[in-house]
Write a protein that holds these residues in place. Structure first.
Motif, short mmCIF file in Angstrom:
data_model
loop_
_atom_site.label_atom_id
_atom_site.label_comp_id
_atom_site.label_asym_id
_atom_site.label_seq_id
_atom_site.Cartn_x
_atom_site.Cartn_y
_atom_site.Cartn_z
N ASP A 161 0.42 -0.78 0.00
CA ASP A 161 0.05 0.11 -0.45
C ASP A 161 0.84 1.66 0.29
OD1 ASP A 161 -2.90 -1.62 0.66
OD2 ASP A 161 -2.24 -1.47 1.96
N SER A 162 0.51 2.78 -0.71
CA SER A 162 1.17 3.60 -1.13
C SER A 162 1.58 4.46 0.58
CB SER A 162 0.35 4.28 -1.42
OG SER A 162 0.83 5.88 -2.22
N GLY A 163 3.56 4.47 0.40
CA GLY A 163 4.00 5.14 1.92
C GLY A 163 3.49 4.40 3.46
N SER A 164 3.15 2.73 2.93
CA SER A 164 3.19 2.13 4.18
C SER A 164 4.38 1.21 4.17
CB SER A 164 2.26 1.07 4.36
OG SER A 164 2.71 -0.39 3.37
N PHE A 165 5.28 1.22 3.40
CA PHE A 165 6.72 0.24 3.91
C PHE A 165 7.68 1.03 4.67
CE2 PHE A 165 10.70 -1.49 2.13
CZ PHE A 165 10.61 -3.01 2.56
N ARG A 166 7.70 -0.05 5.25
CA ARG A 166 9.16 0.54 7.16
C ARG A 166 10.76 -0.36 6.31
NH1 ARG A 166 6.48 4.12 6.03
NH2 ARG A 166 5.32 4.87 7.51
N GLU A 167 11.43 0.21 5.57
CA GLU A 167 12.48 -0.75 5.67
C GLU A 167 13.60 -1.16 6.21
OE1 GLU A 167 16.74 -0.96 2.12
OE2 GLU A 167 15.08 0.94 1.46
N LEU A 168 14.02 -1.78 6.38
CA LEU A 168 14.88 -2.27 7.85
C LEU A 168 16.49 -2.70 7.11
CD1 LEU A 168 12.33 -4.64 9.44
CD2 LEU A 168 13.40 -1.98 10.17
N GLY A 169 17.30 -2.19 8.18
CA GLY A 169 18.54 -2.37 7.25
C GLY A 169 18.91 -1.22 5.76
N GLU A 170 18.26 -0.42 5.93
CA GLU A 170 18.88 -0.05 5.00
C GLU A 170 19.97 1.25 4.52
OE1 GLU A 170 16.51 4.00 2.59
OE2 GLU A 170 15.92 4.08 4.76
N LEU A 171 20.65 1.32 5.54
CA LEU A 171 22.30 2.13 5.53
C LEU A 171 22.95 0.74 5.86
CD1 LEU A 171 20.80 4.71 8.37
CD2 LEU A 171 20.95 4.73 5.33
N VAL A 172 22.77 -0.32 5.39
CA VAL A 172 23.68 -0.88 5.38
C VAL A 172 24.83 -1.14 3.98
CG1 VAL A 172 24.62 -3.69 5.32
CG2 VAL A 172 22.65 -2.99 7.05
N ILE A 173 26.31 -1.53 4.39
CA ILE A 173 27.02 -0.61 2.67
C ILE A 173 27.59 -2.26 2.56
CG2 ILE A 173 28.64 -0.01 0.91
CD1 ILE A 173 27.70 2.88 2.78
N GLY A 174 27.59 -2.96 1.89
CA GLY A 174 28.51 -4.56 2.13
C GLY A 174 29.41 -3.66 0.42
N SER A 175 29.96 -5.46 0.53
CA SER A 175 30.66 -5.16 -0.84
C SER A 175 31.20 -6.15 -1.79
CB SER A 175 32.38 -4.67 -0.16
OG SER A 175 32.71 -5.71 0.32
N VAL A 176 31.81 -5.79 -2.57
CA VAL A 176 31.73 -6.80 -4.18
C VAL A 176 33.32 -7.10 -4.38
CG1 VAL A 176 30.85 -7.45 -6.71
CG2 VAL A 176 29.00 -6.14 -5.22
N VAL A 177 33.35 -8.45 -4.02
CA VAL A 177 35.11 -8.55 -3.96
C VAL A 177 35.82 -9.23 -5.91
CG1 VAL A 177 37.46 -9.26 -2.60
CG2 VAL A 177 35.44 -8.27 -1.57
N VAL A 178 35.98 -8.53 -6.11
CA VAL A 178 36.60 -9.45 -7.14
C VAL A 178 37.79 -9.81 -7.38
CG1 VAL A 178 36.77 -9.87 -9.36
CG2 VAL A 178 34.31 -8.70 -8.70
N PRO A 179 38.62 -11.05 -7.12
CA PRO A 179 40.80 -10.91 -6.98
C PRO A 179 41.01 -9.52 -7.91
CG PRO A 179 38.96 -13.00 -6.86
CD PRO A 179 38.30 -12.09 -7.03
N SER A 180 42.06 -9.74 -7.40
CA SER A 180 42.50 -8.29 -8.70
C SER A 180 41.87 -6.73 -8.65
CB SER A 180 43.25 -9.18 -9.85
OG SER A 180 44.01 -10.19 -9.81
N ARG A 181 41.19 -6.66 -8.43
CA ARG A 181 40.25 -5.45 -8.92
C ARG A 181 40.00 -5.31 -7.73
NH1 ARG A 181 36.15 -8.16 -13.33
NH2 ARG A 181 37.64 -8.99 -14.78
N PRO A 182 39.58 -3.89 -7.80
CA PRO A 182 39.60 -2.97 -6.61
C PRO A 182 37.71 -3.48 -6.17
CG PRO A 182 39.74 -1.33 -8.40
CD PRO A 182 39.67 -2.63 -8.38
N ASP A 183 37.65 -3.78 -4.88
CA ASP A 183 36.41 -3.63 -3.77
C ASP A 183 35.17 -2.42 -5.01
OD1 ASP A 183 37.72 -6.09 -2.79
OD2 ASP A 183 37.15 -5.07 -1.00
#
Length: 526
Positions: free
Chosen positions: A53-75
């Motif tokens: 329903d419009s405007g009803s969603f409450r996000e949890l963990g929105e501020l989490v920042i992960g990383s994508v790790v690829v060998p020999s490349r910057p995260d």
């Protein structure tokens, strides 16, 4: 912390927080979002917006920042670590959700994302709310689980699995929203409702690259686990959608039919379709000649409120119709043989479909309505190889143990052991009635003739007159009036009064509350 903020105003602090949230909303970035749309798929946040329903969603963990790790490349940063989780309302009903982000590492999750998913799943389970999972993931990013530490991750309780099996939990719904391999596929087999979008989604135990490395076979994702495979062949998908909007609409309809959890009854929603509405159109839909086919879906559409239903596994075992609907506002699970396909015969695939449907309805106290018109259980070496005895035994045990109401209408052909299986008194039927057109017997008339007259046919003494006379006698002896006369049926009703009859029975039986046996009810088995 206070000293660090001492030279800032509250406006500056709030602006910093808004900036963090904006980073999460960016997902994988404009180019990744464009690629996602180019594949015909929505982003996770677009799916969330469609569902809630419009405007009803409450996000949890929105501020989490992960990383994508690829060998020999910057995260690379992974906003929200590649998954959106939270809760809101759908039609006013509180629902929890998680949506994999296909714009980040193809939806594969980092460690924090798994923690978020498990947290939301546990919240939904512990507080007995429905849970929706938009699955577009292999769950774990490969670089995070390669090596021996995978053993610990594999053994760690998985929040979704806990939610699926907890005795009092709400229904779990899995929407296959992209390429999903591994755990999402397992979750879909034990969910209450699973959707897949035609042409843009697939699910499998492993993806094409792993299949190629393990077996040498080159297959596409569609060949491996698309709609043809799981909508029609395996039957793992309950609803095949034309697009994601269609899938979300089906999920909303399912949630509307079902209770919040297994401890409650399904919600009743009385509309403007009178419960005593006569249905004379049934006379033109169902021919009296039992060898003529008709579409059982037309019968269902005539009987239910507003002609509206949600069909279950519509492309799998099409000789058996299963679907959710309402009659006089009561949620019901309708089961009907469909003579349009294989004369409505009960074969192993139909039994598999029925077992799953009955199990779901029983778990959530949805009354079952059987509309029977079938020539018997399929026979022959193929069905023996498919384990028909095992399947019949599973279904009969399930029906006998069911606590949800069962109401049965016999329409035309009601032959053999499948007559007993499909809602008879011996299988727990609360009320069994017939139309005047119903024919009830151990076997169909042709099968009976083949057995009784076999000796005369071998001797060459069988005449057409003799055959026709025996056929006439068998057809007469199978008429429903004799079963009603002996008390083996509760009544014979006029077809046009079928809706009125069902509404009357539901007013008596649909209020049956989940009993003390609920905690012992089996989970939804694959």
């Amino acid at each position: 912390m206070t000293e660090l903020l001492a030279d800032q105003s509250w406006d500056a602090v709030a602006a910093s927080l808004r900036q963090l949230r904006a980073g999460a909303l960016a997902m994988g970035g404009p180019e990744a979002i464009e690629r996602q749309h180019g594949r015909g798929r929505l982003t996770p946040r677009e799916r969330i917006d469609l569902l809630f329903d419009s405007g009803s969603f409450r996000e949890l963990g929105e501020l989490v920042i992960g990383s994508v790790v690829v060998p020999s490349r910057p995260d690379r940063p992974a906003p929200a670590d590649g998954i959106v989780t939270g809760w809101g309302t759908v039609g006013g009903k509180r629902v929890f959700a998680l949506a994999d982000d296909g714009t980040i590492a193809a939806g594969a999750r980092g460690l924090a994302a798994n923690y978020k998913a498990d947290t939301v799943s546990a919240l939904a389970s512990n507080h007995s709310y429905p849970l929706v999972w938009f699955a577009e993931s292999s769950v774990n990013r490969m670089q995070h689980v390669m090596g021996a530490q995978f053993a610990g991750d594999l053994e760690r309780p998985f929040g979704m699995e806990i939610a699926l099996r907890k005795a009092w939990s709400g229904p779990v719904i899995v929407a296959i929203s992209g390429q999903s391999v591994g755990r999402p596929s397992f979750a879909s087999t034990a969910s209450a409702f699973t959707t897949m979008v035609r042409g843009t989604t697939a699910m499998a135990l492993a993806g094409p690259s792993i299949v190629r490395a393990a077996t040498g076979h080159n297959v596409t994702q569609e060949e491996l686990g698309g709609v043809q495979m799981h909508g029609r062949t395996t039957g793992l998908i309950d609803y095949v959608a034309d697009d994601e909007a269609d899938a979300v609409a089906a999920i909303k309809q399912f949630l509307d039919y079902f209770p919040r959890n297994r401890a409650e009854l399904p919600p009743r929603r009385v509309g403007d379709d009178p419960p005593d509405r006569l249905c004379p159109e049934l006379y033109s839909i169902v021919p009296l000649e039992y060898r003529l086919a008709y579409d059982m879906r037309r019968v269902v559409r005539t009987l239910v409120d507003g002609g509206r239903y949600l069909e279950f596994k519509s492309e799998f075992a099409r000789n058996l119709f299963c679907g959710y609907a309402r009659i006089d506002g009561w949620t019901v699970g309708v089961i009907g043989n469909n003579p349009m396909f294989a004369a409505g015969v009960v074969d192993p695939l139909a039994i598999e479909k029925l077992i799953r449907f009955v199990r779901i309805c029983n778990l959530y106290s949805v009354p079952l309505i059987f509309l029977q018109d079938q020539p018997g259980v399929m026979v022959g070496p193929d069905v023996e190889r498919q384990g028909v005895f095992r399947l019949v035994t599973r279904l009969s045990d399930l029906l006998r143990q069911a606590t949800t109401p069962i109401i049965t209408i016999l329409i035309r052909k009601c032959y053999g052991f499948s007559y007993l299986l499909l809602g008879s008194r011996s299988m727990g039927g609360d009320c069994v009635v017939a139309w005047p057109s119903a024919s009830i017997s151990l076997a169909g008339p042709e099968a009976g003739l083949a057995t009784v007259l076999a000796a005369e046919e071998r001797a060459g003494t069988l005449t057409d007159e003799r055959r026709n006379q025996v056929l006439h006698d068998y057809l007469d002896q199978a008429r429903a009036k004799y079963a009603a006369r002996d008390g083996r049926l509760d009544d014979i009703i006029e077809p046009e009064r079928s809706r009125e009859f069902l509404a009357t029975q539901l007013a008596i039986f649909a209020r049956r509350r989940p009993g003390i046996r609920l905690a012992a009810k089996p989970a939804i088995a694959p």
